[in-house]
Design a protein around this motif. Structure first.
Motif, PDB file in Angstrom:
ATOM      1  N   LYS A 168       0.847  -1.257   0.102  1.00 53.24           N
ATOM      2  CA  LYS A 168      -0.022   0.064   0.015  1.00 53.24           C
ATOM      3  C   LYS A 168       0.962   1.390   0.033  1.00 53.24           C
ATOM      4  CE  LYS A 168      -3.573   2.405   2.811  1.00 53.24           C
ATOM      5  NZ  LYS A 168      -4.403   2.123   4.122  1.00 53.24           N
ATOM      6  N   ILE A 169       0.578   2.260  -0.814  1.00 50.64           N
ATOM      7  CA  ILE A 169       1.173   3.522  -1.070  1.00 50.64           C
ATOM      8  C   ILE A 169       0.953   4.188   0.117  1.00 50.64           C
ATOM      9  CG2 ILE A 169       1.757   5.389  -2.284  1.00 50.64           C
ATOM     10  CD1 ILE A 169       1.750   3.899  -4.896  1.00 50.64           C
ATOM     11  N   CYS A 170       1.522   4.735   1.222  1.00 51.95           N
ATOM     12  CA  CYS A 170       1.186   5.452   2.174  1.00 51.95           C
ATOM     13  C   CYS A 170       1.621   7.217   1.900  1.00 51.95           C
ATOM     14  CB  CYS A 170       1.804   5.065   3.436  1.00 51.95           C
ATOM     15  SG  CYS A 170       3.752   4.855   3.566  1.00 51.95           S
ATOM     16  N   GLY A 171       2.571   7.226   1.092  1.00 50.18           N
ATOM     17  CA  GLY A 171       2.896   8.736   0.913  1.00 50.18           C
ATOM     18  C   GLY A 171       3.489   8.850  -0.742  1.00 50.18           C
ATOM     19  N   VAL A 172       3.612  10.032  -1.016  1.00 50.20           N
ATOM     20  CA  VAL A 172       4.404  10.633  -2.064  1.00 50.20           C
ATOM     21  C   VAL A 172       5.268  11.519  -1.762  1.00 50.20           C
ATOM     22  CG1 VAL A 172       4.062  11.382  -4.584  1.00 50.20           C
ATOM     23  CG2 VAL A 172       2.244   9.968  -3.496  1.00 50.20           C
ATOM     24  N   ALA A 173       6.641  11.267  -2.291  1.00 54.76           N
ATOM     25  CA  ALA A 173       7.848  12.245  -1.972  1.00 54.76           C
ATOM     26  C   ALA A 173       8.585  12.540  -3.113  1.00 54.76           C
ATOM     27  CB  ALA A 173       8.305  11.524  -0.609  1.00 54.76           C
ATOM     28  N   ASN A 174       9.390  13.478  -3.007  1.00 57.53           N
ATOM     29  CA  ASN A 174      10.429  13.740  -4.163  1.00 57.53           C
ATOM     30  C   ASN A 174      11.926  12.774  -3.800  1.00 57.53           C
ATOM     31  OD1 ASN A 174      11.866  14.686  -6.343  1.00 57.53           O
ATOM     32  ND2 ASN A 174      12.389  16.516  -5.311  1.00 57.53           N
ATOM     33  N   ILE A 175      11.705  11.436  -3.913  1.00 53.68           N
ATOM     34  CA  ILE A 175      12.585  10.546  -3.853  1.00 53.68           C
ATOM     35  C   ILE A 175      13.304  10.133  -5.157  1.00 53.68           C
ATOM     36  CG2 ILE A 175      11.761   9.935  -1.574  1.00 53.68           C
ATOM     37  CD1 ILE A 175      10.839   7.318  -3.121  1.00 53.68           C
ATOM     38  N   ASP A 176      12.937  10.499  -6.456  1.00 57.90           N
ATOM     39  CA  ASP A 176      13.374   9.999  -7.541  1.00 57.90           C
ATOM     40  C   ASP A 176      14.814  10.194  -7.926  1.00 57.90           C
ATOM     41  OD1 ASP A 176      10.826   8.791  -8.868  1.00 57.90           O
ATOM     42  OD2 ASP A 176      10.355  10.925  -8.180  1.00 57.90           O
ATOM     43  N   SER A 177      15.378  11.505  -7.580  1.00 54.87           N
ATOM     44  CA  SER A 177      16.691  11.992  -7.556  1.00 54.87           C
ATOM     45  C   SER A 177      17.483  11.236  -6.714  1.00 54.87           C
ATOM     46  CB  SER A 177      16.655  13.327  -7.535  1.00 54.87           C
ATOM     47  OG  SER A 177      16.519  13.702  -6.324  1.00 54.87           O
TER      48      SER A 177
END
Length: 416
Positions: free
Chosen positions: A183-192
């Motif tokens: 389950k996705i609990c959050g969306v953050a700028n982690i791609d970089s």
């Protein structure tokens, strides 16, 4: 003669010889446009690189193992992570960085994706520049209980789902023959951060046959990722965050000393600590020096353009000798003649500066669009460019203007 009249006469003379004036401006146009384009694009690249490093954790120290020479006993364990956090003086938080790869199925769309799985704990969120854009980070309780939750990258969410707020959506992750619904609990700028750890290049090389597949990055509790992969966590790196007031370099060295003692490996090169804030300073200095140097080289054409302006103004003085003689015989003062030719020189360079500014701004945006970043064009850069072009016109127009003003009216009237 007032300033407005001098401006009218200067513009009239420029229009009368517009082709010659345009060719004269060419050096100014090239110089201004190249300087603005180089500084704008160079500053944009610097800001982009610094932003990537900040996203990686500018307030953290990355302690890594030399994987090329390490044996199984040299790798960092989860117990080491706990001991670094609890026993090393000055360490406030510590997060593992356990890398895993697999495939993911977006349950709501049945889209297949290649997943880069990064096993961490809740402390890693304090190494990121921004908190979750949507939802939340997983908690210590979820980490300890190996809960099937994950934080997805902002770009990954947009690519996989078509929108960013994907909290409470489900992804089925498969690796090493095992799968788990997460389950996705959050969306953050982690791609970089995922890319800096080898995400994009590693995935492309490992899944070359699936180059068109969707690629996503997920932060998962390290304990959960161990269940998905079916392996124990042999960590090649950890993020260490110091308490307020502690030097990050000293904290990195203290963590290394603990690892050397815990693994009985006192090799100087086995464990290394990288202060991410130091990288920002280094990148900032290198890019600033490089941009300034290239801009100075580009500014040489401004000198060449200024010489061209002086040459044309001398020609203009020669062509208008009788006009100068008539005006002086009618009582025009030396100051008036000087102002007239200086105004014409400045207007010529200023028009070239405006054209060069427009070309430079367009060139900066065009160059940066090729690498998908934004240039940094500021108002002071535009102002300095225009003032500099006016200064070039003033400096290189002084000699022709004084030559015209110091003419003898009798000699000027005699000229053919």
């Amino acid at each position: 003669m007032n300033i407005s009249e001098s401006l009218k006469i200067a513009i009239k003379c420029i229009k009368a010889n517009w082709m010659r004036s345009l060719l004269t401006m060419l050096g100014i146009i090239i110089g201004i446009s190249s300087v603005i384009m180089i500084i704008g694009a160079g500053t944009g690249v610097r800001d982009y690189i610094v932003g990537l490093i900040e996203d990686m954790g500018s307030n953290a120290v990355l302690v890594s193992v030399d994987s090329t020479s390490a044996t199984d006993s040299d790798y960092i364990t989860l117990d080491d992570v706990d001991n670094i956090k609890n026993k090393v003086n000055g360490v406030e938080r510590c997060s593992p960085m356990f890398m895993g790869f697999g495939r993911a199925t977006i349950d709501s769309t049945t889209t297949e994706a290649i997943a880069m799985l990064i096993g961490v704990n809740s402390d890693v969120q304090f190494a990121l520049t921004d908190t979750c854009e949507y939802g939340r980070f997983f908690t210590d309780e979820e980490y300890n209980s190996s809960s099937p939750v994950a934080v997805i990258g902002t770009n990954s969410a947009e690519t996989a789902f078509g929108y960013t707020d994907v909290t409470n959506e489900y992804i089925t992750v498969s690796s090493s023959g095992k799968s788990m619904k997460v389950k996705i609990c959050g969306v953050a700028n982690i791609d970089s951060l995922a890319g800096s750890l080898g995400g994009s290049s590693s995935l492309s090389s490992m899944f070359s046959s699936s180059s068109d597949s969707v690629i996503i990055a997920l932060f998962i509790p390290c304990t959960t990722l161990m269940q998905i992969t079916g392996t124990d966590a042999q960590l090649s790196s950890v993020f260490v965050i110091a308490e307020d007031g502690y030097d990050y370099d000293a904290i990195g060295n203290a963590a290394i000393n603990y690892l050397k003692s815990a693994h009985s490996n006192y090799s100087d090169s086995m464990y290394t600590a990288q202060n991410m804030a130091t990288y920002i300073e280094i990148v900032d200095i290198i890019m600033s020096v490089l941009t300034t140097f290239i801009a100075c080289v580009g500014a040489i054409s401004l000198i060449v353009g200024g010489i061209g302006v002086m040459n044309i103004m001398l020609v203009s003085v020669t062509e208008r000798t009788r006009e100068i003689g008539i005006r002086k015989s009618l009582g025009a003062k030396t100051r008036v003649i000087t102002t007239q030719f200086l105004t014409e020189s400045i207007i010529l360079c200023l028009i070239g500066g405006v054209i060069g500014m427009a070309i430079g701004v367009a060139g900066a945006f065009a160059a940066c669009s090729l690498i998908d970043i934004s240039p940094n064009i500021t108002w002071w850069l535009i102002l300095i460019a225009l003032l500099f072009s006016s200064g070039v016109g003033l400096f290189f127009g002084i000699y022709p203007a004084r030559k015209a003003a110091q003419m003898s009216p009798i000699d000027a009237l005699r000229s053919e």
